[in-house]
Write a protein that holds these residues in place. Structure first.
Motif, mmCIF file in Angstrom:
data_model
loop_
_atom_site.group_PDB
_atom_site.id
_atom_site.type_symbol
_atom_site.label_atom_id
_atom_site.label_comp_id
_atom_site.label_asym_id
_atom_site.label_seq_id
_atom_site.Cartn_x
_atom_site.Cartn_y
_atom_site.Cartn_z
ATOM 1 N N ALA A 1 82.533 0.630 90.069
ATOM 2 C CA ALA A 1 83.571 1.429 89.416
ATOM 3 C C ALA A 1 84.061 2.538 90.343
ATOM 4 C CB ALA A 1 83.037 2.011 88.111
ATOM 5 N N MET A 2 83.141 3.163 91.084
ATOM 6 C CA MET A 2 83.542 4.206 92.034
ATOM 7 C C MET A 2 84.350 3.627 93.190
ATOM 8 S SD MET A 2 80.208 6.690 92.206
ATOM 9 C CE MET A 2 79.501 7.376 90.696
ATOM 10 N N SER A 3 83.933 2.456 93.679
ATOM 11 C CA SER A 3 84.683 1.834 94.775
ATOM 12 C C SER A 3 86.063 1.386 94.302
ATOM 13 C CB SER A 3 83.898 0.648 95.354
ATOM 14 O OG SER A 3 83.791 -0.408 94.417
ATOM 15 N N ASN A 4 86.149 0.896 93.060
ATOM 16 C CA ASN A 4 87.458 0.572 92.478
ATOM 17 C C ASN A 4 88.344 1.807 92.391
ATOM 18 O OD1 ASN A 4 86.508 -2.013 90.030
ATOM 19 N ND2 ASN A 4 86.584 -2.043 92.239
ATOM 20 N N SER A 5 87.743 2.916 91.962
ATOM 21 C CA SER A 5 88.500 4.165 91.837
ATOM 22 C C SER A 5 88.978 4.642 93.202
ATOM 23 C CB SER A 5 87.634 5.233 91.177
ATOM 24 O OG SER A 5 87.207 4.818 89.892
ATOM 25 N N ALA A 6 88.130 4.492 94.218
ATOM 26 C CA ALA A 6 88.533 4.896 95.566
ATOM 27 C C ALA A 6 89.664 4.015 96.079
ATOM 28 C CB ALA A 6 87.336 4.818 96.510
ATOM 29 N N TYR A 7 89.614 2.732 95.767
ATOM 30 C CA TYR A 7 90.698 1.820 96.163
ATOM 31 C C TYR A 7 91.991 2.245 95.462
ATOM 32 C CZ TYR A 7 92.711 -2.668 97.653
ATOM 33 O OH TYR A 7 93.483 -3.636 98.260
ATOM 34 N N PHE A 8 91.892 2.570 94.178
ATOM 35 C CA PHE A 8 93.054 3.028 93.414
ATOM 36 C C PHE A 8 93.644 4.303 94.024
ATOM 37 C CE2 PHE A 8 94.026 6.169 89.984
ATOM 38 C CZ PHE A 8 95.285 5.707 89.661
ATOM 39 N N ILE A 9 92.796 5.251 94.348
ATOM 40 C CA ILE A 9 93.263 6.507 94.948
ATOM 41 C C ILE A 9 93.862 6.252 96.330
ATOM 42 C CG2 ILE A 9 92.481 8.709 95.908
ATOM 43 C CD1 ILE A 9 92.840 8.718 92.887
ATOM 44 N N SER A 10 93.319 5.290 97.062
ATOM 45 C CA SER A 10 93.867 4.991 98.397
ATOM 46 C C SER A 10 95.305 4.475 98.280
ATOM 47 C CB SER A 10 92.988 3.966 99.117
ATOM 48 O OG SER A 10 93.189 2.658 98.590
ATOM 49 N N THR B 1 86.399 6.509 80.424
ATOM 50 C CA THR B 1 85.980 5.563 79.387
ATOM 51 C C THR B 1 87.049 4.508 79.123
ATOM 52 O OG1 THR B 1 84.650 7.293 78.332
ATOM 53 C CG2 THR B 1 85.194 5.357 77.008
ATOM 54 N N VAL B 2 88.307 4.934 79.083
ATOM 55 C CA VAL B 2 89.401 4.030 78.723
ATOM 56 C C VAL B 2 89.765 3.102 79.877
ATOM 57 C CG1 VAL B 2 91.831 3.914 78.062
ATOM 58 C CG2 VAL B 2 90.330 5.610 77.010
ATOM 59 N N THR B 3 89.798 3.624 81.087
ATOM 60 C CA THR B 3 90.313 2.851 82.228
ATOM 61 C C THR B 3 89.238 2.298 83.149
ATOM 62 O OG1 THR B 3 90.538 4.822 83.641
ATOM 63 C CG2 THR B 3 92.402 4.266 82.211
ATOM 64 N N GLY B 4 87.990 2.743 82.993
ATOM 65 C CA GLY B 4 86.920 2.249 83.856
ATOM 66 C C GLY B 4 86.843 2.950 85.199
ATOM 67 N N THR B 5 87.539 4.074 85.358
ATOM 68 C CA THR B 5 87.450 4.839 86.602
ATOM 69 C C THR B 5 86.181 5.689 86.588
ATOM 70 O OG1 THR B 5 88.783 6.587 85.615
ATOM 71 C CG2 THR B 5 89.946 4.923 86.921
ATOM 72 N N ARG B 6 85.891 6.288 87.732
ATOM 73 C CA ARG B 6 84.744 7.180 87.859
ATOM 74 C C ARG B 6 85.120 8.366 88.741
ATOM 75 N NH1 ARG B 6 83.507 4.261 84.440
ATOM 76 N NH2 ARG B 6 81.505 3.257 83.989
ATOM 77 N N PRO B 7 84.484 9.525 88.519
ATOM 78 C CA PRO B 7 84.751 10.679 89.391
ATOM 79 C C PRO B 7 84.388 10.364 90.839
ATOM 80 C CG PRO B 7 83.604 11.356 87.391
ATOM 81 C CD PRO B 7 83.580 9.855 87.404
ATOM 82 N N LEU B 8 85.175 10.889 91.750
ATOM 83 C CA LEU B 8 84.987 10.628 93.180
ATOM 84 C C LEU B 8 84.688 11.923 93.916
ATOM 85 C CD1 LEU B 8 88.005 8.237 93.894
ATOM 86 C CD2 LEU B 8 85.628 7.585 93.491
ATOM 87 N N ARG B 9 83.879 11.808 94.951
ATOM 88 C CA ARG B 9 83.732 12.924 95.877
ATOM 89 C C ARG B 9 85.066 13.147 96.575
ATOM 90 N NH1 ARG B 9 78.202 13.590 97.878
ATOM 91 N NH2 ARG B 9 76.783 12.314 96.604
ATOM 92 N N VAL C 1 83.446 -11.369 97.193
ATOM 93 C CA VAL C 1 82.986 -9.981 97.211
ATOM 94 C C VAL C 1 83.160 -9.416 95.803
ATOM 95 C CG1 VAL C 1 83.673 -9.704 99.625
ATOM 96 C CG2 VAL C 1 85.261 -9.044 97.808
ATOM 97 N N PRO C 2 82.383 -8.404 95.427
ATOM 98 C CA PRO C 2 82.628 -7.751 94.135
ATOM 99 C C PRO C 2 84.066 -7.264 94.060
ATOM 100 C CG PRO C 2 80.525 -7.040 95.055
ATOM 101 C CD PRO C 2 81.199 -7.853 96.124
ATOM 102 N N LEU C 3 84.718 -7.464 92.937
ATOM 103 C CA LEU C 3 86.151 -7.214 92.797
ATOM 104 C C LEU C 3 86.522 -5.789 93.212
ATOM 105 C CD1 LEU C 3 88.845 -8.403 91.857
ATOM 106 C CD2 LEU C 3 88.328 -7.547 89.556
#
Length: 606
Positions: free
Chosen positions: A499-508, A559-567, A204-206
């Protein structure tokens, strides 16, 4: 307090036995309801001590001369000496009187040989051998001699025995808080390693990048883990028995089981749920994701060949197939730049490069295109897509692909567009509002087409709308690709979606760590009893939340960490799991409190 904490106090003194017993009774070393052998003999057997059974008395006062008599027989009767020690030291209340320095040393050795952890207090020169032999020697700071202080491990400044008890309590608090901090820190390891395991095994995509793992370990988790050092005592901390150092270590299998197999698994599930939720918003069904990044192309924006020949990802309606394929930007149209230059999206040079590509993903795509061509009788064969074939882009487009005439019955592009996964259902319900298109893509990395937006991409004036036009508008011309199609998806959209799904995983992870921090505040007591009085921990909870928001919403951090804004809704998938972690642990602790030494206590109390 010593007795309730399971600490046995043995009095070893040079005073007369009668004086020693009186002092021991006064300070509570011999309990108010405890009796010695001679007391029981006087009360029950008219002074006949031989008639007293061992279990009838629980206090013993051993004079030094009696002790010496026993020790002198050790060569002839070693078992008798061992039985004597067992008999004396197993009593609840023990006093040794008129003892010599050598006898004090032997008493310490006897207790240690029977598994005891011994602390010895003393102030005189005669106490120094025992202070040295003990696991921890405590010398008196006011009345103690220099020899005693040199032999001791610790000096009691106020000469108050109660300070030793307070020290035991503080030691237990420190040990507890270390275990709590370790349990909290370890639990996030599972949601951090699980994405890589699924990435390697199911392709699966990382789900979580290595940078975001560092953001958890060195960022959001740091302050909460440190805050455990400021946690106060649990109400039952001085009611527990002393731990067995050979069994109850700082890190045990039960702690690892708790952190990894119980809390860690729930956290990993929460992370994957957030990951699948975000990607589902872009049109990816869970079935689409299995094997989707087998060839490491899903979000590869650095390799020219993968950008060129895997520019578009086609995923199809599950009723048709769960397969996804990577194809080049096979689009016949052109784009007029702001300067008036007419630039085509695709040309024969790019097409010939695709034909030469022998990577597995390219072969799979060619196989699928040939398979579809056979179904609609377009006349295209698999061999025509090989490098040895003379087929050109114009021939392929006009005779088989037909992206400019997709409604034709033999249009391969039209068939793929009809089969692709769509954002609108038959009843007109529009799904996947998260799906959008970006005008800036990576085409300029492998062509000279800098600044050309992706074809049939609804980006101008619709930044957060669906990527294609609604069917029936003047822009769509009633074509299949205008039916709110979610696919094909260009590389930039895939990069942003991941990137958004990674950010959501991080926030979870951040959200479930809220609950993890609270349940780790206590090992057996309820959080309601312990309370949220740790001010540092409360600030740590606020800090990690604001840090997480900073990392996903501030452009520089993106830009630095590869995160993205989330709803905001993408913060919520982990909340039910956070509540489940808290409720599970409260029920577990409650059951343990009601069923001491039960199965749950033996196997889950860490």
């Amino acid at each position: 307090r010593c007795q309730s904490a399971g600490i046995k106090v043995v009095m070893v003194t040079g005073d007369h036995p009668v004086t020693a017993r009186a002092i021991a009774q006064k300070v509570g070393i011999i309990g108010a309801n405890s009796q010695t052998q001679d007391q029981v003999a006087e009360l029950k057997y008219n002074g006949d001590m031989n008639a007293v059974q061992n279990e009838e008395y629980d206090a013993i006062v051993v004079p030094g001369h009696i002790l010496q008599e026993k020790l002198d027989t050790e060569v002839e009767d070693p078992q008798g000496v061992a039985d004597f020690w067992n008999h004396a030291l197993n009593k609840n209340n023990v006093v040794f009187a008129r003892t010599s320095p050598q006898q004090k040393l032997l008493i310490v050795s006897a207790v240690q040989e029977r598994g005891g952890i011994v602390a010895v207090t003393g102030d005189g020169v005669n106490d120094s051998p025992a202070l040295k032999k003990a696991d921890i020697g405590v010398a008196m700071g006011i009345t103690g001699t220099e020899v005693a202080k040199e032999a001791a491990d610790m000096i009691l400044l106020d000469d108050n025995f109660a300070s030793i008890v307070n020290g035991v309590e503080e030691g237990r608090i420190i040990f507890d808080n270390l275990k709590k901090s370790i349990a909290y820190t370890l639990s996030s390891n599972i949601p951090e390693i699980a994405p890589f395991l699924l990435f390697q095994t199911a392709a699966v995509p990382l789900p979580l990048s290595t940078v975001m793992i560092l953001l958890v370990d060195l960022g959001t988790d740091l302050a909460p883990a440190i805050s455990m050092a400021y946690e106060g005592r649990e109400s039952d901390i001085m009611e527990r028995k002393p731990r067995d150092p050979a069994v109850h270590k700082l890190v045990t299998w039960r702690l690892v089981s708790f952190a990894y197999l119980q809390i860690g698994m729930l956290q990993a599930i929460a992370g994957f749920y957030a990951y699948f939720t975000v990607l589902n918003g872009f049109g990816f069904q869970p079935g689409h994701l299995i094997g989707l990044d087998e060839h490491r192309i899903f979000n590869d924006q650095r390799t020219d060949s993968k950008l060129r020949d895997g520019y578009y990802l086609w995923c199809f309606d599950p009723d048709v197939t769960s397969d996804c394929i990577y194809l080049p930007n096979l689009w016949h149209g052109s784009y007029v730049t702001d300067s008036g230059v007419n630039m085509v999206y695709y040309n024969n040079d790019l097409f010939q490069e695709w034909k030469k590509n022998d990577d597995t993903y390219a072969k799979d795509a060619k196989d699928y295109v040939a398979k579809i061509a056979g179904k609609i009788n377009s006349g295209l064969t698999r061999s025509m897509l090989d490098e040895s074939s003379s087929l050109t882009w114009n021939e392929f487009e006009s005779s088989y692909w037909k992206s400019e005439n997709e409604t034709a019955s033999d249009s391969i592009f039209g068939k793929l567009s009809k089969d692709s996964y769509h954002a609108i259902r038959g009843n007109g319900l529009v799904l996947y509002p998260s799906r959008r298109c970006w005008d800036k893509d990576y085409q300029d990395f492998y062509t000279d087409r800098d600044g050309i937006p992706p074809p049939f991409c609804n980006w101008k004036g619709y930044e957060y709308n669906h990527r294609t036009w609604e069917y029936g508008t003047s822009d769509s011309n009633g074509q299949y690709h205008g039916l709110r199609s979610l696919f094909p998806m260009q590389t930039r959209a895939r990069v942003e979606a991941l990137a958004m799904s990674n950010s959501a995983y991080f926030i979870s992870i951040l959200v479930v760590q809220w609950a993890d921090l609270m349940i780790c505040k206590t090992r057996i007591r309820s959080l309601f009893e312990q309370g949220m009085t740790n001010v540092f921990m409360n600030y740590a909870l606020i800090f990690e939340t604001f840090l997480g928001a900073f990392l996903v919403y501030v452009p520089v951090a993106n830009t630095v960490t590869g995160t993205r804004p989330l709803r905001f809704t993408w913060w919520t998938p982990a909340i039910p799991f956070s509540l489940a972690i808290y409720l599970y642990d409260e029920l577990r602790k409650g059951w343990i409190r009601q069923n001491r030494n039960g199965w749950l206590h033996r196997n889950t109390f860490w």
